[in-house]
Design an enzyme around this catalytic site. Structure first.
Site, PDB file in Angstrom:
ATOM      1  N   SER A  42     -24.944  13.883  -4.075  1.00 38.96           N
ATOM      2  CA  SER A  42     -25.855  14.064  -3.354  1.00 38.96           C
ATOM      3  C   SER A  42     -25.590  14.158  -1.554  1.00 38.96           C
ATOM      4  CB  SER A  42     -26.948  13.046  -3.601  1.00 38.96           C
ATOM      5  OG  SER A  42     -27.221  13.116  -4.934  1.00 38.96           O
ATOM      6  N   GLU A  53     -42.366  -0.556  11.494  1.00 38.91           N
ATOM      7  CA  GLU A  53     -43.463  -1.626  11.576  1.00 38.91           C
ATOM      8  C   GLU A  53     -44.125  -1.449  10.329  1.00 38.91           C
ATOM      9  OE1 GLU A  53     -46.529  -0.888  14.266  1.00 38.91           O
ATOM     10  OE2 GLU A  53     -45.939   1.477  14.716  1.00 38.91           O
ATOM     11  N   ARG A  78     -26.997  16.678 -14.731  1.00 37.25           N
ATOM     12  CA  ARG A  78     -27.222  16.640 -16.075  1.00 37.25           C
ATOM     13  C   ARG A  78     -28.618  16.167 -16.592  1.00 37.25           C
ATOM     14  NH1 ARG A  78     -22.805  12.671 -18.875  1.00 37.25           N
ATOM     15  NH2 ARG A  78     -23.309  10.797 -17.230  1.00 37.25           N
ATOM     16  N   GLY A  85     -24.809  11.679  -8.332  1.00 38.06           N
ATOM     17  CA  GLY A  85     -24.766  10.484  -7.865  1.00 38.06           C
ATOM     18  C   GLY A  85     -24.695  10.205  -6.366  1.00 38.06           C
ATOM     19  N   TYR A  86     -24.292   9.317  -5.720  1.00 40.25           N
ATOM     20  CA  TYR A  86     -24.003   9.232  -4.150  1.00 40.25           C
ATOM     21  C   TYR A  86     -23.317  10.149  -3.731  1.00 40.25           C
ATOM     22  CZ  TYR A  86     -25.105   3.977  -3.929  1.00 40.25           C
ATOM     23  OH  TYR A  86     -25.441   2.776  -4.053  1.00 40.25           O
ATOM     24  N   LYS A  93     -17.033  10.289   5.731  1.00 43.95           N
ATOM     25  CA  LYS A  93     -18.251  10.909   5.182  1.00 43.95           C
ATOM     26  C   LYS A  93     -19.361  10.740   6.150  1.00 43.95           C
ATOM     27  CE  LYS A  93     -21.014   8.270   3.704  1.00 43.95           C
ATOM     28  NZ  LYS A  93     -21.230   7.503   2.631  1.00 43.95           N
ATOM     29  N   GLU A 124       0.974  -1.196   0.220  1.00 48.36           N
ATOM     30  CA  GLU A 124      -0.204   0.021  -0.031  1.00 48.36           C
ATOM     31  C   GLU A 124       0.747   1.456  -0.003  1.00 48.36           C
ATOM     32  OE1 GLU A 124      -3.493   0.676  -0.003  1.00 48.36           O
ATOM     33  OE2 GLU A 124      -2.659   2.708  -0.330  1.00 48.36           O
TER      34      GLU A 124
HETATM   35  P1  NDP Z   1     -21.967   8.061  -9.531  1.00 46.13           P
HETATM   36  O1  NDP Z   1     -21.754   7.064 -10.471  1.00 46.13           O
HETATM   37  O2  NDP Z   1     -22.949   7.496  -8.211  1.00 46.13           O
HETATM   38  O3  NDP Z   1     -22.504   9.370  -9.855  1.00 46.13           O
HETATM   39  C1  NDP Z   1     -21.862  10.082 -10.941  1.00 46.13           C
HETATM   40  C2  NDP Z   1     -22.825  11.402 -11.236  1.00 46.13           C
HETATM   41  O4  NDP Z   1     -21.990  12.124 -12.146  1.00 46.13           O
HETATM   42  C3  NDP Z   1     -24.179  11.022 -12.002  1.00 46.13           C
HETATM   43  O5  NDP Z   1     -25.092  11.841 -11.382  1.00 46.13           O
HETATM   44  C4  NDP Z   1     -23.676  11.134 -13.503  1.00 46.13           C
HETATM   45  O6  NDP Z   1     -24.996  11.699 -13.999  1.00 46.13           O
HETATM   46  C5  NDP Z   1     -22.811  12.387 -13.233  1.00 46.13           C
HETATM   47  N1  NDP Z   1     -21.958  12.658 -14.316  1.00 46.13           N
HETATM   48  C6  NDP Z   1     -20.810  11.760 -14.909  1.00 46.13           C
HETATM   49  N2  NDP Z   1     -20.227  12.230 -15.779  1.00 46.13           N
HETATM   50  C7  NDP Z   1     -20.841  13.734 -15.949  1.00 46.13           C
HETATM   51  C8  NDP Z   1     -20.412  14.691 -16.977  1.00 46.13           C
HETATM   52  N3  NDP Z   1     -19.513  14.434 -17.706  1.00 46.13           N
HETATM   53  N4  NDP Z   1     -20.876  15.663 -16.924  1.00 46.13           N
HETATM   54  C9  NDP Z   1     -21.846  15.832 -15.939  1.00 46.13           C
HETATM   55  N5  NDP Z   1     -22.403  15.064 -14.822  1.00 46.13           N
HETATM   56  C10 NDP Z   1     -21.596  13.745 -15.058  1.00 46.13           C
HETATM   57  O7  NDP Z   1     -20.499   8.714  -8.894  1.00 46.13           O
HETATM   58  P2  NDP Z   1     -20.202   9.005  -7.637  1.00 46.13           P
HETATM   59  O8  NDP Z   1     -18.725   9.746  -7.979  1.00 46.13           O
HETATM   60  O9  NDP Z   1     -21.139   9.935  -6.896  1.00 46.13           O
HETATM   61  O10 NDP Z   1     -19.919   7.682  -6.581  1.00 46.13           O
HETATM   62  C11 NDP Z   1     -18.951   6.812  -7.011  1.00 46.13           C
HETATM   63  C12 NDP Z   1     -19.359   5.574  -6.728  1.00 46.13           C
HETATM   64  O11 NDP Z   1     -18.827   5.369  -5.042  1.00 46.13           O
HETATM   65  C13 NDP Z   1     -20.946   5.285  -6.473  1.00 46.13           C
HETATM   66  O12 NDP Z   1     -21.277   4.737  -7.803  1.00 46.13           O
HETATM   67  C14 NDP Z   1     -20.973   4.232  -5.414  1.00 46.13           C
HETATM   68  O13 NDP Z   1     -21.061   2.745  -5.834  1.00 46.13           O
HETATM   69  C15 NDP Z   1     -19.835   4.555  -4.424  1.00 46.13           C
HETATM   70  N6  NDP Z   1     -20.293   5.203  -3.261  1.00 46.13           N
HETATM   71  C16 NDP Z   1     -21.105   4.773  -2.628  1.00 46.13           C
HETATM   72  C17 NDP Z   1     -21.758   5.189  -1.216  1.00 46.13           C
HETATM   73  C18 NDP Z   1     -22.714   4.524  -0.371  1.00 46.13           C
HETATM   74  O14 NDP Z   1     -22.690   3.242  -0.576  1.00 46.13           O
HETATM   75  N7  NDP Z   1     -23.429   5.233   0.509  1.00 46.13           N
HETATM   76  C19 NDP Z   1     -21.223   6.597  -0.944  1.00 46.13           C
HETATM   77  C20 NDP Z   1     -20.421   7.198  -2.011  1.00 46.13           C
HETATM   78  C21 NDP Z   1     -19.869   6.407  -3.130  1.00 46.13           C
HETATM   79  P3  NDP Z   1     -26.059  10.573 -14.646  1.00 46.13           P
HETATM   80  O15 NDP Z   1     -26.168   9.625 -13.736  1.00 46.13           O
HETATM   81  O16 NDP Z   1     -27.469  11.623 -14.405  1.00 46.13           O
HETATM   82  O17 NDP Z   1     -25.704  10.356 -16.009  1.00 46.13           O
END
Ligand code: NDP
Length: 450
Positions: A179, A444, A197, A175-176, A50, A34
């Site tokens: 948000s 429940e 988007r 995404g995750y 987080k 690592e």
């Molecule tokens: P996500 O894949 O969840 O979301 C990426 C976001 O970026 C989507 O809203 C997508 O839009 C948007 N996007 C991608 N490319 C572009 C672009 N060129 N222009 C504008 N918007 C774009 O990725 P995250 O980075 O949020 O998270 C990565 C991963 O980490 C997640 O998929 C998840 O598996 C993991 N994670 C899990 C968590 C949990 O379990 N609570 C917490 C944090 C991360 P659209 O989808 O509308 O196309």
């Protein structure tokens, strides 16, 4: 041929460490490399810090709600630096625990970047080690898409060390990560604008969930600009300017920070895969079979660097299944069906199984029955808030099996974890109905929906 190790793991994140320890339990001689802190993304710059910040962000509303129960108004303010220090101290404590766990398991730790020399040899700086089996568990890293000025945007990693507290933040991505951080920063007092988007956040989740979460976030003061294309990011004297195209062109100004959460890519670029026959897809994700084996018989891969799901418990489970199979004589594969997941937004959401749309696509709308319940939890009545909880069950009418369970609201992750056991076991709606509810609780509702 004898090797230095039975197993060498590249990457000491959640998946790599769990695998190394499990293989060592079976008597394997294990080494792990690592270059960063032990624990990987989840512990160091992901789930753990987080979630601690999610907790920190809850207090302002709790203080407010307490007045509905007769408490006098609370005068309190956040010391951002103190909070960041406390979160990072906890991460450091966990890094130490991982070191001790690896030491106790007699796993030899190599600090540095590991690179394949050939199928059985890895070099870490000037040191070369050989191993019978090698597991790649190098994780992923945030994508910076080809948007002019994207270098001016921070990534989620930066938030855990950032100082001073941001006052006005523009978050790119729905995404995750986008948000969750929108809600954390909003809860901690920043003005937050989230740019997405498409029309709604969290694509891929059940539509009712997406709507409920998004509406909740807006109610809490987050501004969401949807159907927006990010044209350009420029640095100005007063912050960062983000040029967007919606139905018009507009500029929004962030207070020095815009945060890009636009998906993640695997860390497979500089690990010498070209010196092996390991195959990757067009995004660099390592292609593996159901046993996590790559195109090379002795090389395996698990976690975010593979073409599977990017979730910590998935990485751990994949790695342990590999160790059980190869070193423990218990052949098993990871099951990807009904993996529960939570989004730690405010409101929180969690889900297991098929969405309504997926169920209809798979079984046809005639076979699918949807049970829905939306209510104000008891806690918010005295608090005088319009917070809502949404629960939803997707049932196959023919077999009576519960195909999916979804929830938005307080404790969604804690509640869905239990429901996920039932869904994974193939529980029927009749089993849910036959279960006595715990009263009074929100949970429940899952056994009383008609
Ligand atoms: P996500 O894949 O969840 O979301 C990426 C976001 O970026 C989507 O809203 C997508 O839009 C948007 N996007 C991608 N490319 C572009 C672009 N060129 N222009 C504008 N918007 C774009 O990725 P995250 O980075 O949020 O998270 C990565 C991963 O980490 C997640 O998929 C998840 O598996 C993991 N994670 C899990 C968590 C949990 O379990 N609570 C917490 C944090 C991360 P659209 O989808 O509308 O196309």
């Amino acid at each position: 041929m004898t090797y230095d190790f039975d197993l060498f793991v590249i990457g000491a994140g959640s998946g790599g460490i769990a695998t190394a320890r499990r293989a060592a339990e079976y008597g394997a001689r294990v080494g792990i490399a690592e270059f960063d802190r032990l624990g990987g993304t989840c512990v160091t710059r992901g789930c753990v810090p987080k979630k601690l910040m999610v907790y920190a962000a809850r207090f302002p509303s709790i203080f407010e709600e307490s007045q509905g129960y007769g408490w006098s108004p609370v005068q309190s303010s956040l010391n951002w630096e103190d909070m960041i220090n406390r979160v990072n101290n906890e991460v450091t404590r966990l890094n130490g625990i991982y070191q001790r766990m690896l030491d106790n398991s007699k796993v030899q730790v190599y600090q540095g970047r590991a690179k394949f020399v050939d199928n059985h040899t890895v070099e870490i700086g000037d040191t070369k080690v050989t191993a019978d089996k090698i597991l790649i568990a190098v994780g992923g890293t945030p994508i910076r898409p080809d948007i002019p000025g994207i270098e001016h945007a921070l990534i989620s990693d930066d938030l855990f060390t950032m100082s001073p507290q941001p006052q006005r933040v523009v978050l790119l991505g729905g995404g995750y990560i986008g948000s969750e951080f929108a809600c954390i920063l909003n809860g901690l007092g920043a003005e937050v604008i989230q740019v997405i988007r498409h029309d709604k956040i969290l694509r891929g989740f059940d539509e009712d969930l997406r709507t409920e979460i998004q509406e909740g976030m807006i109610r809490h003061g987050i501004k969401i600009i949807n159907n927006a294309e990010i044209l350009e990011i420029t640095k100005t004297d007063s912050g960062v300017n983000i040029k967007l195209k919606t139905d018009k062109e507009e500029n929004i100004l962030a207070d020095a920070i815009s945060l890009a959460a636009l998906g993640r890519k695997p860390n497979t670029d500089n690990i010498g895969l070209e010196n092996t026959g390991v195959k990757v897809d067009e995004t660099g994700m390592i292609l593996v079979d159901s046993y996590s084996r790559t195109a090379e018989d002795n090389i395996y891969a698990a976690g975010d660097c593979t073409n599977k799901l990017q979730l910590t418990p998935v990485a751990i489970n994949e790695g342990r299944a590999f160790a059980d199979t190869v070193f423990g004589g218990k052949s098993r594969v990871m099951s990807y069906e009904n993996i529960p997941t939570a989004v730690f937004t405010n409101p929180e959401a969690a889900t297991v199984g098929l969405t309504e749309a997926e169920a209809i696509e798979k079984y046809g709308s005639d076979r699918i029955q949807v049970y829905r319940s939306r209510f104000r939890p008891m806690y918010y009545t005295l608090a005088g808030k319009e917070e809502k909880t949404l629960m939803k069950l997707i049932v196959d009418q023919e077999s009576d099996r519960v195909l999916g369970a979804h929830m938005v609201g307080d404790y969604a992750a804690e509640i869905i974890q239990g429901v996920a056991i039932a869904v994974k076991m193939g529980a029927k709606k009749a089993d849910f109905d036959a279960t006595v509810g715990i009263h009074p609780s929100s949970a429940e509702e899952f056994v009383t929906m008609r």
